[in-house]
Scaffold this active site. Structure first.
Site, mmCIF file in Angstrom:
data_model
loop_
_atom_site.group_PDB
_atom_site.id
_atom_site.type_symbol
_atom_site.label_atom_id
_atom_site.label_comp_id
_atom_site.label_asym_id
_atom_site.label_seq_id
_atom_site.Cartn_x
_atom_site.Cartn_y
_atom_site.Cartn_z
ATOM 1 N N LYS A 50 34.729 -0.172 52.503
ATOM 2 C CA LYS A 50 33.612 0.484 51.819
ATOM 3 C C LYS A 50 32.420 0.438 52.758
ATOM 4 O O LYS A 50 32.356 -0.417 53.649
ATOM 5 C CB LYS A 50 33.283 -0.295 50.533
ATOM 6 C CG LYS A 50 32.583 0.511 49.481
ATOM 7 C CD LYS A 50 33.524 1.215 48.528
ATOM 8 C CE LYS A 50 32.774 2.002 47.493
ATOM 9 N NZ LYS A 50 33.662 2.658 46.550
ATOM 10 N N GLY A 62 31.074 13.377 31.721
ATOM 11 C CA GLY A 62 30.688 13.981 33.000
ATOM 12 C C GLY A 62 31.936 14.583 33.631
ATOM 13 O O GLY A 62 32.796 15.141 32.936
ATOM 14 N N VAL A 113 34.776 13.319 35.018
ATOM 15 C CA VAL A 113 36.093 12.845 34.567
ATOM 16 C C VAL A 113 36.230 12.997 33.046
ATOM 17 O O VAL A 113 37.253 13.502 32.551
ATOM 18 C CB VAL A 113 36.337 11.364 34.965
ATOM 19 C CG1 VAL A 113 37.729 10.933 34.538
ATOM 20 C CG2 VAL A 113 36.157 11.157 36.453
HETATM 21 P P1 NAD Z 1 29.634 11.579 36.216
HETATM 22 O O1 NAD Z 1 28.322 11.112 36.721
HETATM 23 O O2 NAD Z 1 30.037 12.979 36.450
HETATM 24 O O3 NAD Z 1 29.734 11.327 34.633
HETATM 25 C C1 NAD Z 1 29.260 10.198 34.004
HETATM 26 C C2 NAD Z 1 28.681 10.647 32.679
HETATM 27 O O4 NAD Z 1 28.299 9.476 31.952
HETATM 28 C C3 NAD Z 1 27.422 11.516 32.812
HETATM 29 O O5 NAD Z 1 27.572 12.690 32.038
HETATM 30 C C4 NAD Z 1 26.305 10.614 32.312
HETATM 31 O O6 NAD Z 1 25.266 11.344 31.664
HETATM 32 C C5 NAD Z 1 27.065 9.745 31.334
HETATM 33 N N1 NAD Z 1 26.417 8.459 31.020
HETATM 34 C C6 NAD Z 1 25.694 7.639 31.809
HETATM 35 N N2 NAD Z 1 25.282 6.555 31.133
HETATM 36 C C7 NAD Z 1 25.782 6.682 29.885
HETATM 37 C C8 NAD Z 1 25.725 5.898 28.712
HETATM 38 N N3 NAD Z 1 25.027 4.768 28.684
HETATM 39 N N4 NAD Z 1 26.370 6.328 27.604
HETATM 40 C C9 NAD Z 1 27.053 7.496 27.605
HETATM 41 N N5 NAD Z 1 27.140 8.293 28.693
HETATM 42 C C10 NAD Z 1 26.509 7.892 29.803
HETATM 43 O O7 NAD Z 1 30.719 10.562 36.810
HETATM 44 P P2 NAD Z 1 32.294 10.763 36.859
HETATM 45 O O8 NAD Z 1 32.666 11.270 38.206
HETATM 46 O O9 NAD Z 1 32.754 11.489 35.645
HETATM 47 O O10 NAD Z 1 32.780 9.251 36.799
HETATM 48 C C11 NAD Z 1 32.729 8.521 35.588
HETATM 49 C C12 NAD Z 1 33.110 7.058 35.860
HETATM 50 O O11 NAD Z 1 34.418 7.016 36.423
HETATM 51 C C13 NAD Z 1 32.210 6.354 36.859
HETATM 52 O O12 NAD Z 1 32.146 4.989 36.499
HETATM 53 C C14 NAD Z 1 32.965 6.490 38.174
HETATM 54 O O13 NAD Z 1 32.628 5.445 39.076
HETATM 55 C C15 NAD Z 1 34.390 6.360 37.690
HETATM 56 N N6 NAD Z 1 35.364 7.004 38.557
HETATM 57 C C16 NAD Z 1 35.256 8.318 38.850
HETATM 58 C C17 NAD Z 1 36.215 8.919 39.662
HETATM 59 C C18 NAD Z 1 36.143 10.390 39.986
HETATM 60 O O14 NAD Z 1 37.136 10.952 40.457
HETATM 61 N N7 NAD Z 1 35.030 11.054 39.745
HETATM 62 C C19 NAD Z 1 37.295 8.182 40.184
HETATM 63 C C20 NAD Z 1 37.392 6.814 39.849
HETATM 64 C C21 NAD Z 1 36.419 6.247 39.040
#
Ligand code: NAD
Length: 365
Positions: free
Chosen positions: A80, A182, A184
Site C-alpha cells: 500500500k 454509492g 458498490v
Molecule cells: P462510494 O464512496 O461510492 O459509496 C459510499 C456511499 O456511502 C456514498 O454514497 C456515501 O454517501 C455513503 N455514506 C457515507 N457515510 C455514510 C453513512 N454514515 N451512512 C450511510 N451512507 C454513508 O464507495 P464505494 O466504492 O461504493 O465503496 C463502499 C465501501 O466498500 C467502502 O468502504 C470501500 O472502501 C469498500 N470497497 C469498495 C470497493 C470498490 O470496488 N469500490 C472494493 C472493496 C471495498
C-alpha cells in the site's frame, strides 16, 4: 518513532520514504509480504497530521492487502502507499509522476492502484513513469471502475451466507438492508433486485437514496437505524468500524455481509461478539475481494469475463470460512485469517522445497 520496531511488529518487508520537496511529494510505500507475488495495493492521498500517523496507516493497510490477496487466491502480496497532503489542493501531474518514479524504482515489488482520494486520472499520471500501476481506464486497456465486480462478489457472499444459515441461497423475498448506496451499494441493489430481494437503504447522500428507491423499489431508512432493522441481511457498504460495541447488540439480522472495509471496530472482540450473538459475519476482506480480483486481472491483459469468473470463487471461499468457523467454534474473521495465513505458509514451503530439491542430471552415452 521507532520505524524498525513498527515494521517488525507485523513482519513488514520494506518501507520506502519518498521525498521530492521541489514538487511537494511526501509519500510512503509499504510492502508487507511478497511470498505469494509482487505486492499490490492502492495509493491513498490523505492529510495525515503527523508522519507517524501516515506510517501507521500504510503499515496497517498493506498488511490487510496480504490477507485479501491470499484469501482471493491471487498470486500477489500485500502493499500500500500513502501520499501525505491535501487532496483538494495538492494533487497535480508532476507529483503523481514523481511518485511513479519511486514506484518504478522498486522494479515491480510494488504495484500501485487507486484508493481513497486518488482517481483513474491520477493513476494514469503514475503510468507515465512506470508500468507497475493498475486501475487505468478501460479506454487505455485498464480495468476501469471495479465496483461492479466487487458488488457481484458481495452478492455471491450473501448467497453463501444464506445457504449456510437457511439451507437455501434463494433470495426471493429476502430482506436486505444496505448502508451506503454509492458505487458498490448501487450495483449490489441491482443484483439483489433482479434476484427478487426486498431492499432497504440508507445513505447520507439523498440523491443516492432517491435513485435506489426509484430504480429498485427500495425503502428509505433513517441512517442511524439501518443496522438495527429486522431483516435477513445487513450489508454495510459505506464506511468502516460499523460493527462495534454500540451497534452489535442492536443488530437483528442473522447475517452481516457487505463491501465496506474494516467493518469490525476491534477485530478480535467484535468478531467474537457476532459469533456469540449467532450472527453469521462474512469477513469484509473476503467478501469484498472482487475489486482486487478485477484490478489484478489487468496485470494479465484485462478481460472482464475472466474477472467475473474469478470473482465467482468468493462463494466457495466464504463457504469454506463458514464451515471452518462452525467446525472449530471460532469467529469467521479468525477462520478467514487462518485460511489466508495457511495459503501463504503452504506456498512459501512449496517454493523452498522446489528450490532446494536437487535436479537430476542425465548423462547420455
Ligand atoms: P462510494 O464512496 O461510492 O459509496 C459510499 C456511499 O456511502 C456514498 O454514497 C456515501 O454517501 C455513503 N455514506 C457515507 N457515510 C455514510 C453513512 N454514515 N451512512 C450511510 N451512507 C454513508 O464507495 P464505494 O466504492 O461504493 O465503496 C463502499 C465501501 O466498500 C467502502 O468502504 C470501500 O472502501 C469498500 N470497497 C469498495 C470497493 C470498490 O470496488 N469500490 C472494493 C472493496 C471495498
Amino acid at each position: 518513532m521507532d520505524v524498525f520496531k513498527m515494521m517488525s511488529s507485523h513482519d513488514h518487508e520494506q518501507v520506502v520514504f519518498c521525498n521530492e520537496p521541489d514538487i511537494g511529494l511526501k509519500a510512503l510505500i509499504a510492502i508487507h509480504d511478497t511470498t505469494l507475488g509482487p505486492s499490490l495495493g492502492g495509493c491513498r492521498f490523505y492529510p495525515y497530521k503527523t508522519d507517524e500517523e501516515g506510517l501507521n496507516d500504510v503499515l496497517r493497510l498493506s498488511r490487510g492487502m496480504t490477507y485479501k490477496a491470499s484469501i482471493a487466491g491471487l498470486n500477489l502480496g500485500g502493499g500500500k502507499s500513502v501520499i501525505i497532503g491535501n487532496p483538494e489542493t495538492d494533487k497535480n501531474e508532476y507529483l503523481f509522476r514523481a511518485f511513479g518514479r519511486f514506484v518504478d524504482g522498486l522494479g515491480g515489488r510494488y504495484i500501485a492502484a487507486e484508493d481513497v482520494n486518488t482517481s483513474v486520472r491520477d493513476m494514469e499520471w503514475v503510468r507515465m513513469e512506470t508500468q507497475y500501476v493498475t486501475g487505468i481506464s478501460r479506454a487505455l486497456g485498464g480495468s476501469g471502475d471495479p465496483s461492479v465486480v466487487t458488488a457481484f462478489g458481495v452478492f455471491l457472499g450473501i448467497k453463501a451466507a444464506l445457504k449456510t444459515k437457511r439451507g437455501t441461497e434463494d433470495l426471493n423475498g429476502i430482506k436486505v438492508a444496505i448502508q451506503g448506496v454509492g458505487h458498490v451499494g448501487y450495483n449490489l441493489c441491482r443484483y439483489l433486485y433482479d434476484a427478487g430481494a426486498e431492499i432497504f437503504v440508507s445513505d447520507i447522500n439523498q440523491e443516492a437514496v432517491d435513485r435506489a428507491v426509484a430504480e429498485f423499489g427500495a425503502k428509505a431508512i433513517d441512517g442511524n437505524k439501518i443496522h438495527a432493522l429486522d431483516v435477513d441481511v445487513f450489508a454495510p457498504c459505506a464506511m468502516g468500524a460499523v460493527l462495534n460495541d454500540k451497534t452489535i447488540p442492536e443488530i437483528k439480522a442473522p447475517i452481516v455481509g457487505g463491501a465496506a472495509n474494516n467493518q469490525l471496530a476491534a477485530s478480535e472482540e467484535h468478531g467474537a461478539a457476532l459469533l456469540e450473538q449467532g450472527i453469521l459475519y462474512a469477513p469484509d476482506y473476503a467478501i469484498n475481494s472482487g475489486g482486487l480480483i478485477n484490478v489484478a486481472n489487468e496485470l494479465e491483459g484485462y478481460n472482464r469475463e475472466r474477472a467475473f469468473k474469478q470473482a465467482e470463487g468468493i462463494y466457495d471461499t466464504l463457504m469454506e470460512i463458514f464451515r471452518m468457523s462452525a467446525d472449530e467454534g471460532i469467529p469467521t474473521n479468525v477462520a478467514s485469517d487462518r485460511l489466508a495465513e495457511n495459503r501463504i505458509r503452504s506456498v512459501a514451503k512449496l517454493k523452498t522445497f522446489y528450490t532446494c530439491t536437487p535436479r537430476l542430471v542425465f548423462k547420455r552415452g
